[in-house]
Enzyme design. Structure first.
Site, PDB file in Angstrom:
ATOM      1  N   GLY A 103     -34.231  21.551  -1.561  1.00  0.00           N
ATOM      2  CA  GLY A 103     -34.828  20.997  -2.769  1.00  0.00           C
ATOM      3  C   GLY A 103     -35.633  19.760  -2.439  1.00  0.00           C
ATOM      4  O   GLY A 103     -35.992  19.512  -1.281  1.00  0.00           O
ATOM      5  N   GLY A 104     -35.887  18.951  -3.482  1.00  0.00           N
ATOM      6  CA  GLY A 104     -36.710  17.764  -3.303  1.00  0.00           C
ATOM      7  C   GLY A 104     -36.073  16.731  -2.410  1.00  0.00           C
ATOM      8  O   GLY A 104     -36.767  15.938  -1.783  1.00  0.00           O
ATOM      9  N   MET A 105     -34.746  16.710  -2.349  1.00  0.00           N
ATOM     10  CA  MET A 105     -34.063  15.703  -1.541  1.00  0.00           C
ATOM     11  C   MET A 105     -33.944  16.128  -0.091  1.00  0.00           C
ATOM     12  O   MET A 105     -34.026  15.312   0.817  1.00  0.00           O
ATOM     13  CB  MET A 105     -32.674  15.433  -2.116  1.00  0.00           C
ATOM     14  CG  MET A 105     -31.948  14.289  -1.421  1.00  0.00           C
ATOM     15  SD  MET A 105     -30.321  13.936  -2.117  1.00  0.00           S
ATOM     16  CE  MET A 105     -29.369  15.307  -1.493  1.00  0.00           C
ATOM     17  N   GLY A 106     -33.728  17.398   0.162  1.00  0.00           N
ATOM     18  CA  GLY A 106     -33.538  17.869   1.521  1.00  0.00           C
ATOM     19  C   GLY A 106     -32.858  19.220   1.525  1.00  0.00           C
ATOM     20  O   GLY A 106     -33.036  20.014   0.608  1.00  0.00           O
ATOM     21  N   ASP A 130     -32.360  15.568 -13.969  1.00  0.00           N
ATOM     22  CA  ASP A 130     -32.940  16.840 -13.521  1.00  0.00           C
ATOM     23  C   ASP A 130     -32.051  18.000 -13.947  1.00  0.00           C
ATOM     24  O   ASP A 130     -31.756  18.896 -13.158  1.00  0.00           O
ATOM     25  CB  ASP A 130     -33.131  16.835 -12.007  1.00  0.00           C
ATOM     26  CG  ASP A 130     -34.079  17.962 -11.535  1.00  0.00           C
ATOM     27  OD1 ASP A 130     -34.849  18.483 -12.376  1.00  0.00           O
ATOM     28  OD2 ASP A 130     -34.042  18.309 -10.349  1.00  0.00           O
ATOM     29  N   LEU A 182     -27.272  26.768   2.326  1.00  0.00           N
ATOM     30  CA  LEU A 182     -27.198  27.218   0.942  1.00  0.00           C
ATOM     31  C   LEU A 182     -28.546  27.165   0.242  1.00  0.00           C
ATOM     32  O   LEU A 182     -28.786  27.891  -0.722  1.00  0.00           O
ATOM     33  CB  LEU A 182     -26.189  26.364   0.160  1.00  0.00           C
ATOM     34  CG  LEU A 182     -24.716  26.516   0.564  1.00  0.00           C
ATOM     35  CD1 LEU A 182     -23.857  25.522  -0.202  1.00  0.00           C
ATOM     36  CD2 LEU A 182     -24.245  27.947   0.301  1.00  0.00           C
ATOM     37  N   VAL A 198     -29.417  21.811   1.753  1.00  0.00           N
ATOM     38  CA  VAL A 198     -28.036  21.905   1.290  1.00  0.00           C
ATOM     39  C   VAL A 198     -27.311  22.896   2.192  1.00  0.00           C
ATOM     40  O   VAL A 198     -27.781  24.020   2.404  1.00  0.00           O
ATOM     41  CB  VAL A 198     -27.946  22.374  -0.172  1.00  0.00           C
ATOM     42  CG1 VAL A 198     -26.496  22.349  -0.647  1.00  0.00           C
ATOM     43  CG2 VAL A 198     -28.826  21.505  -1.075  1.00  0.00           C
TER      44      VAL A 198
END
Length: 373
Positions: free
Chosen positions: A24-27, A137, A21, A29
């Site tokens: 982002g900053g975390m990883g 955020d 999908l 999706v």
């Protein structure tokens, strides 16, 4: 959605992953499926974060808190494993474009849609704050426009990210609060500031602190007042509420409950149009593809992406004229909203809306269809 790539995980706990999908900053999706077939959004952690034991502990704490969030305007956490490799969290999958995608495709919101958007987001923030979380955020990309109203996503992870190295940027320039930009503690009032910035963007197509280099935008957030000139087409109560949300003084910003009270639509009978504050009921994303295509053509011209000089073949059959006239018949509220906003260059709005004064058979109420296929 993109297909899974080589090296992508095929499962996260009980959820089967079927496509990408985004990221982002975390990883990354992924779109996943529960054992019973329900769609979920699965967020997997980047390797450099997953290798930090402090991050894993903090992530586990935030997931536990996020599970307590209940509300119509948030995406429910349905599963997580902070100890997995990589760690992951799954939320209910909300179908629909992000607010950023919707504004890019359909233009700034008119007054009714803006009130519904603001009330829904404020209710989502209230639910997050009751669970002891701060979103941190809130931005157009973290708002999904679903069929039954706006939904907040990606809550419950920013504080875990904040506990890692300083190379991780928490927040998005243009939508973060002054205290967040200064690296200070962020409370519920910080989310309200971000809400004000999101509403200003939704009403005008641009953020209240302009664009440019991130450091320049952050400087304006900390030291300068927001530019709300593009909101002058809105009623004064709406503009005043957005300005209050964007106050530099945290104590002067309204609480989410106050925002809801000032924006909420009047009660309607169950099952009636607009029940549940559905943004779709107000034409943000119309079901009729012809209306969507006509909006896109008008917006492309207003944005300067097509011109008579560079692509005259587009207008051989007065395509723009016919699009405007069809919108006058089928989507008058949206067209009126675009005419009032300050988002578009004056010379282009003059060209588009000047077409409405062209005499022809439509003056008697009949909108013709262009000839040809």
């Amino acid at each position: 959605m993109e297909e899974l790539a080589a090296g992508d995980p095929r499962a996260a706990g009980p959820f089967r992953l079927v496509g990408r999908l985004g990221g982002g900053g975390m990883g990354r999706v992924f779109l996943g499926r529960s054992p019973g077939g329900r769609p979920v959004a699965v967020k997997t952690i980047r390797p450099e974060l997953a290798g930090d034991p402090a991050f894993r502990r903090r992530f586990a704490q935030e997931v536990r808190a996020a599970r307590r969030v209940n509300g119509f305007y948030t995406a429910q956490v349905v599963g997580a494993d902070p100890d997995a490799d990589p760690p992951w969290m799954a939320t209910a999958y909300i179908e629909g474009p992000s607010l950023h995608e919707a504004i890019e495709a359909h233009g700034p919101l008119q007054q009714a849609g803006l009130r519904i958007l603001g009330a829904g987001l404020a209710e989502g923030l209230a639910a997050i704050h009751r669970a002891g979380l701060v979103h941190r955020d809130l931005k157009p990309g973290n708002v999904i426009i679903a069929a039954d109203g706006p939904r907040l996503i990606d809550f419950g992870i920013a504080r875990a990210l904040d506990a890692t190295t300083s190379t991780v940027v928490i927040g998005t320039p243009g939508f973060m609060s002054p205290e967040q930009a200064r690296g200070r503690d962020i409370g519920a009032a910080g989310d309200v500031f971000s809400l004000g910035a999101v509403l200003a963007y939704a009403a005008s197509g641009t953020g209240p602190f302009g664009t440019g280099r991130p450091d320049a935008v952050v400087y304006r957030i900390v030291h300068e007042e927001p530019d709300l000139a593009a909101l002058r087409h809105l009623p004064s109560d709406l503009t005043a509420l957005v300005a209050a949300c964007l106050d530099k003084d945290q104590a002067a910003r309204p609480a989410p409950g106050t925002v809801i009270a000032r924006l909420a639509a009047p009660a309607v009978p169950p099952g009636a149009r607009s029940h549940g504050l559905a943004v779709g009921d107000h034409g943000l994303i119309p079901a009729d593809r012809r209306i969507r295509d006509d909006r896109r053509l008008v917006l492309d011209f207003l944005n300067g992406e097509i011109t008579y000089a560079e692509q005259p073949w587009i207008f051989d059959d007065d395509v723009l004229l016919f699009a405007v006239l069809r919108l006058m018949e089928r989507d008058r509220g949206w067209l009126r909203g675009q005419r009032a906003t300050a988002a578009w260059p004056e010379e282009r709005t003059g060209q588009v809306f000047g077409l409405l004064d062209v005499p022809g058979p439509w003056s008697a109420g009949r909108v013709p269809e262009p000839e040809g296929p």
